[in-house]
Design a protein around this motif. Structure first.
Motif, PDB file in Angstrom:
ATOM      1  N   ILE A 130       3.047  11.802   5.623  1.00 31.07           N
ATOM      2  CA  ILE A 130       2.659  10.782   6.600  1.00 31.07           C
ATOM      3  C   ILE A 130       3.888   9.943   6.925  1.00 31.07           C
ATOM      4  N   PRO A 131       4.319   9.912   8.189  1.00 31.76           N
ATOM      5  CA  PRO A 131       5.466   9.070   8.537  1.00 31.76           C
ATOM      6  C   PRO A 131       5.178   7.606   8.195  1.00 31.76           C
ATOM      7  N   ASP A 132       6.187   6.916   7.692  1.00 33.49           N
ATOM      8  CA  ASP A 132       6.003   5.534   7.260  1.00 33.49           C
ATOM      9  C   ASP A 132       5.370   4.667   8.344  1.00 33.49           C
ATOM     10  N   GLY A 133       5.856   4.761   9.563  1.00 35.13           N
ATOM     11  CA  GLY A 133       5.333   3.934  10.646  1.00 35.13           C
ATOM     12  C   GLY A 133       3.906   4.253  11.029  1.00 35.13           C
ATOM     13  N   ALA A 134       3.477   5.474  10.776  1.00 33.03           N
ATOM     14  CA  ALA A 134       2.124   5.895  11.138  1.00 33.03           C
ATOM     15  C   ALA A 134       1.077   5.415  10.143  1.00 33.03           C
ATOM     16  N   PHE A 135       1.490   5.112   8.905  1.00 30.87           N
ATOM     17  CA  PHE A 135       0.561   4.669   7.869  1.00 30.87           C
ATOM     18  C   PHE A 135       0.300   3.184   8.076  1.00 30.87           C
ATOM     19  N   GLN A 136      -0.925   2.857   8.566  1.00 38.42           N
ATOM     20  CA  GLN A 136      -1.230   1.497   8.981  1.00 38.42           C
ATOM     21  C   GLN A 136      -2.534   0.999   8.372  1.00 38.42           C
ATOM     22  N   VAL A 137      -2.671  -0.311   8.354  1.00 38.35           N
ATOM     23  CA  VAL A 137      -3.846  -0.944   7.760  1.00 38.35           C
ATOM     24  C   VAL A 137      -4.202  -2.198   8.551  1.00 38.35           C
ATOM     25  N   ILE A 138      -5.473  -2.546   8.504  1.00 41.66           N
ATOM     26  CA  ILE A 138      -5.914  -3.847   8.978  1.00 41.66           C
ATOM     27  C   ILE A 138      -6.682  -4.478   7.823  1.00 41.66           C
ATOM     28  N   ARG A 139      -6.355  -5.744   7.557  1.00 43.55           N
ATOM     29  CA  ARG A 139      -6.992  -6.472   6.451  1.00 43.55           C
ATOM     30  C   ARG A 139      -8.034  -7.428   7.025  1.00 43.55           C
ATOM     31  N   THR A 184      -2.607   2.650  -3.973  1.00 50.01           N
ATOM     32  CA  THR A 184      -2.495   3.925  -3.264  1.00 50.01           C
ATOM     33  C   THR A 184      -3.806   4.280  -2.576  1.00 50.01           C
ATOM     34  N   LEU A 185      -3.724   4.624  -1.306  1.00 49.95           N
ATOM     35  CA  LEU A 185      -4.885   5.114  -0.585  1.00 49.95           C
ATOM     36  C   LEU A 185      -5.194   6.522  -1.068  1.00 49.95           C
ATOM     37  N   VAL A 186      -6.448   6.782  -1.380  1.00 54.91           N
ATOM     38  CA  VAL A 186      -6.907   8.111  -1.796  1.00 54.91           C
ATOM     39  C   VAL A 186      -7.888   8.578  -0.731  1.00 54.91           C
ATOM     40  N   TYR A 187      -7.434   9.539   0.074  1.00 53.67           N
ATOM     41  CA  TYR A 187      -8.292  10.053   1.134  1.00 53.67           C
ATOM     42  C   TYR A 187      -9.508  10.770   0.577  1.00 53.67           C
ATOM     43  N   ALA A 188     -10.591  10.711   1.325  1.00 55.73           N
ATOM     44  CA  ALA A 188     -11.783  11.498   1.008  1.00 55.73           C
ATOM     45  C   ALA A 188     -11.410  12.982   1.035  1.00 55.73           C
ATOM     46  N   GLU A 189     -12.139  13.751   0.269  1.00 61.00           N
ATOM     47  CA  GLU A 189     -11.862  15.184   0.111  1.00 61.00           C
ATOM     48  C   GLU A 189     -11.825  15.922   1.448  1.00 61.00           C
ATOM     49  N   ALA A 190     -12.629  15.521   2.410  1.00 65.74           N
ATOM     50  CA  ALA A 190     -12.692  16.225   3.697  1.00 65.74           C
ATOM     51  C   ALA A 190     -11.332  16.294   4.390  1.00 65.74           C
ATOM     52  N   VAL A 194      -3.963  15.708   6.753  1.00 63.32           N
ATOM     53  CA  VAL A 194      -3.216  14.607   6.159  1.00 63.32           C
ATOM     54  C   VAL A 194      -1.755  14.788   6.537  1.00 63.32           C
ATOM     55  N   GLY A 195      -1.189  13.808   7.234  1.00 61.81           N
ATOM     56  CA  GLY A 195       0.228  13.865   7.561  1.00 61.81           C
ATOM     57  C   GLY A 195       0.580  14.985   8.527  1.00 61.81           C
ATOM     58  N   LEU A 196       1.853  15.203   8.635  1.00 60.12           N
ATOM     59  CA  LEU A 196       2.384  16.200   9.577  1.00 60.12           C
ATOM     60  C   LEU A 196       2.923  17.404   8.821  1.00 60.12           C
ATOM     61  N   ARG A 197       2.626  18.578   9.318  1.00 55.36           N
ATOM     62  CA  ARG A 197       3.210  19.815   8.796  1.00 55.36           C
ATOM     63  C   ARG A 197       4.403  20.193   9.659  1.00 55.36           C
ATOM     64  N   THR A 198       5.428  20.712   9.032  1.00 56.65           N
ATOM     65  CA  THR A 198       6.550  21.224   9.802  1.00 56.65           C
ATOM     66  C   THR A 198       6.258  22.682  10.136  1.00 56.65           C
ATOM     67  N   ALA A 199       6.673  23.082  11.301  1.00 55.37           N
ATOM     68  CA  ALA A 199       6.486  24.462  11.792  1.00 55.37           C
ATOM     69  C   ALA A 199       5.088  24.837  11.930  1.00 55.37           C
ATOM     70  N   PHE A 235       0.837  -1.200   0.000  1.00 57.01           N
ATOM     71  CA  PHE A 235       0.000   0.000   0.000  1.00 57.01           C
ATOM     72  C   PHE A 235       0.872   1.250   0.000  1.00 57.01           C
ATOM     73  N   ARG A 236       0.428   2.258  -0.723  1.00 54.58           N
ATOM     74  CA  ARG A 236       1.135   3.539  -0.768  1.00 54.58           C
ATOM     75  C   ARG A 236       0.301   4.594  -0.069  1.00 54.58           C
ATOM     76  N   LYS A 237       0.979   5.402   0.716  1.00 57.30           N
ATOM     77  CA  LYS A 237       0.293   6.442   1.474  1.00 57.30           C
ATOM     78  C   LYS A 237      -0.135   7.589   0.560  1.00 57.30           C
ATOM     79  N   PRO A 238      -1.176   8.305   0.946  1.00 55.07           N
ATOM     80  CA  PRO A 238      -1.701   9.377   0.106  1.00 55.07           C
ATOM     81  C   PRO A 238      -0.874  10.660   0.144  1.00 55.07           C
ATOM     82  N   SER A 239       0.075  10.764   1.070  1.00 58.35           N
ATOM     83  CA  SER A 239       0.915  11.955   1.178  1.00 58.35           C
ATOM     84  C   SER A 239       2.278  11.568   1.736  1.00 58.35           C
TER      85      SER A 239
END
Length: 180
Positions: A142-151, A162-168, A175-180, A135-139
């Motif tokens: 997103i830190p690699d370890g934080a991007f998780q799934v349950i099957r 690739t995960l495509v997040y809903a528009e909201a 989505v993910g972490l912003r610096t500063a 699976f590929r993260k949408p951004s």
């Protein structure tokens, strides 16, 4: 502790949970929850609350997103947000909400649930790092370890991509972490 589906009358209480649970980031999460709630239908998504002595003390939402797999788009769910009032932390409320939500989604034949979160917490609930499973993260934020799934059993081996997040999530810059 009672776990149940969110009711229309719980709206403000759920907003208050997220405002308190997420501190300075609370308004963004509460606004995201308000927007996501409007996308939940009886077949797609779920919002659960934990109630203690008539007070809503926790909330978890699961909402529809897409997996861009090679064969076709696949409806999946994203767990976000999960919040518990600070004075009720460390009582297993968040875990109970997630477990109940996952049970419901598995019964509904959802193939995958994704999230961004603490691997130490979510691995105890059955989530795995998604990157190593195809699976590929949408951004990239997103830190690699934080991007998780349950099957779930409805997942088939070809359902990777690739995960495509809903528009909201994009509209609220959640989505993910912003610096500063």
């Amino acid at each position: 502790m009672d776990l149940r589906e969110e009711r229309r009358s719980d709206r403000q209480a759920v907003r208050d949970v997220h405002l308190q649970a997420f501190g300075d980031h609370g308004p963004v999460v509460a606004d995201l929850a308000d927007t996501l709630r409007d996308t939940i239908t009886s077949e797609g998504g779920l919002s659960l609350v934990a109630e203690h002595d008539g007070q809503v003390v926790g909330n978890v939402m699961f909402t529809r997103s897409l997996l861009d797999a090679e064969r076709r788009l696949v409806d999946v769910q994203v767990l976000s947000p999960l919040g518990v009032l600070p004075e009720f932390h460390r009582r297993g409320i968040g875990s109970a909400l997630v477990r109940r939500g996952l049970e419901v989604l598995a019964e509904r034949k959802v193939p995958l649930v994704f999230l961004e979160g603490d691997p130490g917490f979510y691995s105890r609930l059955g989530f795995e790092p998604a990157g190593g499973l195809g699976f590929r993260k949408p951004s990239l934020r997103i830190p690699d370890g934080a991007f998780q799934v349950i099957r779930f059993p409805a997942h088939e081996p070809w359902m990777t991509g690739t995960l495509v997040y809903a528009e909201a999530f994009w509209r609220h810059d959640s989505v993910g972490l912003r610096t500063a």
